[in-house]
Scaffold this active site. Structure first.
Site, short mmCIF file in Angstrom:
data_model
loop_
_atom_site.label_atom_id
_atom_site.label_comp_id
_atom_site.label_asym_id
_atom_site.label_seq_id
_atom_site.Cartn_x
_atom_site.Cartn_y
_atom_site.Cartn_z
N HIS A 365 43.05 31.67 37.67
CA HIS A 365 42.97 30.43 36.92
C HIS A 365 43.99 29.40 37.38
O HIS A 365 43.76 28.20 37.25
CB HIS A 365 43.02 30.71 35.42
CG HIS A 365 41.70 31.25 34.96
ND1 HIS A 365 41.45 32.60 34.88
CD2 HIS A 365 40.53 30.62 34.66
CE1 HIS A 365 40.19 32.77 34.52
NE2 HIS A 365 39.61 31.60 34.38
N ARG A 472 36.89 24.18 29.85
CA ARG A 472 37.53 25.44 29.46
C ARG A 472 38.49 25.15 28.31
O ARG A 472 39.58 24.64 28.55
CB ARG A 472 38.30 26.03 30.63
CG ARG A 472 37.43 26.54 31.79
CD ARG A 472 38.32 27.07 32.91
NE ARG A 472 37.62 27.87 33.87
CZ ARG A 472 37.14 27.42 35.04
NH1 ARG A 472 37.28 26.15 35.35
NH2 ARG A 472 36.54 28.24 35.87
N ARG A 508 33.16 25.35 26.46
CA ARG A 508 33.09 26.80 26.33
C ARG A 508 34.03 27.25 25.23
O ARG A 508 35.14 26.72 25.11
CB ARG A 508 33.49 27.44 27.66
CG ARG A 508 33.35 28.93 27.65
CD ARG A 508 33.61 29.48 29.02
NE ARG A 508 35.02 29.36 29.38
CZ ARG A 508 35.49 29.74 30.57
NH1 ARG A 508 34.69 30.22 31.49
NH2 ARG A 508 36.77 29.62 30.84
N GLU A 606 28.11 36.17 33.47
CA GLU A 606 29.24 36.47 34.35
C GLU A 606 29.56 37.96 34.37
O GLU A 606 30.57 38.38 34.92
CB GLU A 606 30.47 35.64 33.95
CG GLU A 606 30.84 35.68 32.49
CD GLU A 606 32.02 34.76 32.15
OE1 GLU A 606 32.72 34.32 33.07
OE2 GLU A 606 32.23 34.51 30.96
N ARG A 640 39.67 39.71 40.70
CA ARG A 640 39.70 38.36 41.27
C ARG A 640 41.10 37.84 41.52
O ARG A 640 41.31 36.85 42.19
CB ARG A 640 38.93 37.38 40.35
CG ARG A 640 39.51 37.23 38.98
CD ARG A 640 38.56 36.50 38.05
NE ARG A 640 38.81 35.08 37.98
CZ ARG A 640 38.19 34.26 37.13
NH1 ARG A 640 37.27 34.73 36.30
NH2 ARG A 640 38.45 32.99 37.10
N CYS A 677 28.55 27.40 37.21
CA CYS A 677 29.84 26.76 36.97
C CYS A 677 30.99 27.52 37.59
O CYS A 677 32.15 27.15 37.43
CB CYS A 677 30.07 26.57 35.47
SG CYS A 677 30.16 28.11 34.58
C1 PEP Z 1 33.49 32.23 35.95
O1 PEP Z 1 33.84 33.35 35.62
O2 PEP Z 1 32.81 31.98 36.96
C2 PEP Z 1 33.92 31.06 35.16
C3 PEP Z 1 33.45 29.85 35.40
O3 PEP Z 1 34.82 31.26 34.17
P1 PEP Z 1 36.39 31.48 34.40
O4 PEP Z 1 36.69 31.19 35.84
O5 PEP Z 1 37.08 30.56 33.48
O6 PEP Z 1 36.58 32.91 34.05
MG MG Z 2 34.64 33.71 33.64
#
Ligand code: PEP
Ligand code: MG
Length: 757
Positions: A365, A472, A508, A606, A640, A677
């Protein structure tokens, strides 16, 4: 032996630089293994040679002088085989290479073990003995264990001491410093001065820094000592009735240390020599810890923990001083072990030129936020010498993931040129702002922006985005000291909706957990990304969810441009419950006389289970939105945020592409639109594939918006479908990426996928 091993690893990890770390290894390993020689060779991939960096047993003048080509000598043999070589008589081996300056001829038994970090041979550790005997299995396994344990520490120390060491290498090579390599987090070239950000109360995270006012630093330290003494006296008194006298002695020992010469005097001396208080304390504590851990007596050895504890207590008081708050000058490049989204949100935007983090990856993030703020970022630079970087000039290359510490004038000039090219490309791309986002044959692909910052949304309105496709809401939660209330939230959301109206905004619901922590709502889990996050938390806390739902519904009264998106849906029942809570909030508000409507509701896809149930989910809501960041991590089982596996994290993996296609098909059966997204939507390399899949709209960071539009405008829908069909027959993510880069190059869009032109 385990103890010895642990101590060696601990010492090496805390060594101030690479040279010291290597010295320590050879000094400790030689007696621990009872051998006559222990040497460490490091591999220099640029000069393509192994260099003797430290030795105990060979002549010291041979250090840096003994250099072997990559496949030369026994050291080369160990490195190229990437396995131990154990010989009873080294000089008689055909690969033996004799260096007269080393005095090595007297040793016969030879054991060489490669030092490997992330599949890369960093060097070779060698032990030798007079006896013409191979080493026993015990010794082999011990050296293998030491090498494996030390690999990470060497990689880290290599970087920590990299500058010093590479200076030596440079002398002979006449080359520039080797860049450190991480993963691109946000495109662009960030040049400036490193400002190290570190978590509070962590001595090991303290960077090197010089005292700006020695007397003030001394005073601050002495005040902290007094405060800690008072605390300990109070603690001792409070516990005097319940603690046996031998445990109470601990407090006396603490007080003695705080009165005594060594800990306090040594820190003061370091400050007088010019060090900043916290780094002076850090070095003194490390020195003392080392002395105690070296002691054979287990009781004394445990005193190391007491020194660490005292160090932490002193630091806490020192950090209360406002002088310790980082100073952000113009041209700040934020550097840290783990730069989080909230650290970034805390720093002044106008001063920030770049971000470099030892942890994290493209979809952390912090990287997402950096892209939203258009600040170049490099993530996951595992061997970043954070402790030594404060105040150094740095370059963060957000295209390639390279980081240069104290770059040479040549490197700087080259990057200044790239930055100029980049500015020119941005200008050219800006001309696209007014043009529609449609394919060559006129198919409209609406582009929305990702957002989540309280701040100014002018860049979004200026970008020509159709609206906000992912807001977000967690960022406004992250920068506060407690959960925001209904009115506060409502005002924040209303502000965004008003500025964007009549354009649509998709908000969201709170998606915390994973790598997004709220300082006032700590969650401790072994596997946070598989744990309590997103909708799981908010369904467990309807009081939090309902407040947000009410705030959202109220915020769009009279505007009608709000859509709501639910994160981390894994089960259909979770969706049913979330929808039911929204209906409850809606009814309550109507009863209270508010003029609210139920906005369109959507689900983020997701999690793999949502892919397989896309149609069922789509039937219950108005739209789906694919979150490729999490979908990729859950489909590929790759964290991630974890730099060690960042190479495996690729949203162009065939499995991810097929999953997305399945979502589009499922939604189509339910007659509902699908948007994307995740960060993949902003990657120009993926654009033709996403168009080919039939996604209805994209939501991307503003920084990527014109780039993606440029690609969209250069292909017809049919071409995009053909490209997708070809790619779906491919099996390898890297091959897919190469193929797509080729497609963009052929279309004359190469400048989108490489820095400069
Ligand atoms: C995602 O998971 O692709 C997403 C857009 O949400 P975040 O990156 O905030 O987890
Ligand atoms: Mg996500």
């Amino acid at each position: 032996m385990l103890d010895t091993l642990r101590r060696i690893v601990e010492e090496v990890s805390s060594a101030p630089n690479l040279d010291a770390a290597l010295e320590m290894i050879v000094k400790r390993v030689k007696p621990a293994m009872g051998v006559e020689v222990c040497s460490v060779y490091l591999t220099d991939p640029i000069q393509k040679e192994h260099i003797l960096m430290a030795t105990e047993g060979l002549r010291s003048e041979s250090v840096l002088m003994v250099r072997l080509l990559l496949d030369e000598g026994l050291v080369g043999l160990v490195a190229s085989r990437a396995e131990p070589v154990n010989l009873s008589d080294a000089p008689s081996h055909p690969r033996y290479r004799y260096f007269p300056e080393s005095g090595e001829e007297q040793f016969h038994g030879f054991l060489g073990v490669p030092i490997i970090h992330h599949r890369k041979v960093l060097g070779v550790v060698v032990v030798q003995q007079h006896a013409a005997e191979a080493f026993g299995e015990d010794n082999v396994t011990l050296l293998v264990t030491i090498a494996a344990q030390l690999a990470g520490a060497i990689a880290h120390a290599d970087a920590s001491g990299e500058i010093a060491t590479l200076k030596l290498l440079k002398k002979t090579a006449g080359e520039d410093f080797r860049p450190l390599v991480g993963v691109p987090g946000a495109q662009g070239i960030g040049m400036g001065t490193a400002v190290v950000i570190y978590p509070m109360e962590d001595l090991d995270a303290i960077p090197d820094r010089l005292a700006s006012d020695i007397d003030l630093e001394l005073q601050l330290f002495q005040d902290s000592v007094e405060q800690v003494k008072n605390d300990i006296r109070r603690l001792s008194e409070r516990l005097s009735e319940v603690l046996p006298s031998e445990d109470k002695a601990l407090f006396d020992a603490y007080l003695m240390m705080l009165d005594g010469d060594s800990l306090i005097r040594a820190t003061e001396d370091r400050i007088r020599d010019g060090a900043w208080g916290p780094s002076a304390l850090r070095d003194t504590v490390r020195e003392h810890v080392r002395v105690f851990t070296d002691m054979e007596d287990p009781y004394l050895r445990e005193r190391a923990d007491d020194v660490r504890d005292l160090g932490g207590r002193l630091l806490r008081y020192m950090q209360e001083d406002p002088m310790q708050v980082p100073h952000f000058s113009d041209g700040t490049v934020l550097v840290g072990e783990d730069i989080t989204a909230s650290m970034l949100a805390d720093a002044p935007r106008d001063k920030l030129k770049g971000v470099i983090s030892a942890r994290g990856s493209r979809t952390s993030h912090a990287a997402i936020l950096a892209r939203a703020l258009e600040i170049p970022a490099v993530m996951g630079v595992e061997d970043l010498p954070v402790g030594q970087m404060d105040g150094s000039p740095v370059i963060a290359d957000g295209y390639s993931g390279r980081v240069y510490v104290s770059p040479s004038p040549t490197v700087r000039q080259e990057y200044e040129r790239l930055a100029r090219d980049e500015a020119q490309l941005s200008e050219e791309l800006n001309e696209l702002r007014e043009l529609p986002s449609q394919t060559k044959d006129g198919t409209k692909i609406p582009l929305f922006a990702n957002s989540g910052l309280l701040a100014d949304i002018t860049p979004i309105t200026n970008s020509g985005a159709e609206g906000i496709g992912l807001y977000r809401t967690e960022y406004p939660f992250m920068i506060r000291q407690r959960f925001p209330g209904e009115d506060g939230q409502c005002a924040t959301y209303r502000h965004i909706l008003e500025q964007m109206a009549p354009r649509q905004v998709t908000m969201r619901t709170l998606d915390v957990g994973g790598d997004k922590a709220l300082p006032y709502f700590p969650i401790n889990e072994d596997n946070p990304f598989l744990g309590w996050r997103g909708i799981r938390i908010t369904l467990d806390h309807p009081e939090i969810f309902l407040v947000q739902a009410r705030a959202m519904l109220r915020s769009c009264a009279g505007l009608g441009n709000l859509n709501i998106l639910l994160p981390m849906i894994t089960n259909v029942w979770e969706l049913d419950e979330a929808l039911s809570l929204f209906r409850q909030a809606h009814e309550e508000l109507l009863e209270e006389g508010e003029k609210v409507i139920m906005p369109p509701m959507g689900v983020m896809v997701e999690v793999p289970s949502a892919v397989y149930q896309a149609e069922n989910l789509a039937r219950r809501v108005d739209f789906l939105s694919i979150g490729t960041n999490d979908l990729t991590q859950y489909l590929l089982a790759v964290d991630r945020n974890n730099a060690s596996v960042a190479e495996l994290y690729d949203a162009l993996h065939p499995a991810v592409l097929r999953a997305m296609l399945q979502v589009v098909e499922g939604a189509a059966r339910a007659g509902k639109p699908v948007s994307i997204c995740g960060e993949l939507a902003g990657d120009p390399v993926a654009t033709p594939l996403l168009i080919g899949m039939g996604l209805d709209s994209f939501s991307i960071s503003v920084a990527s918006l014109q780039r993606v539009k440029w690609v969209i405008r250069n292909f017809t829908l049919e071409q995009a479908q053909e490209i997708l069909q070809h790619v779906l027959s491919m099996e390898n993510p890297r091959a897919i990426r190469r193929y797509m880069v080729g497609i963009l190059e052929d279309a004359g869009l190469g400048s989108l996928v490489r820095p400069g032109r």
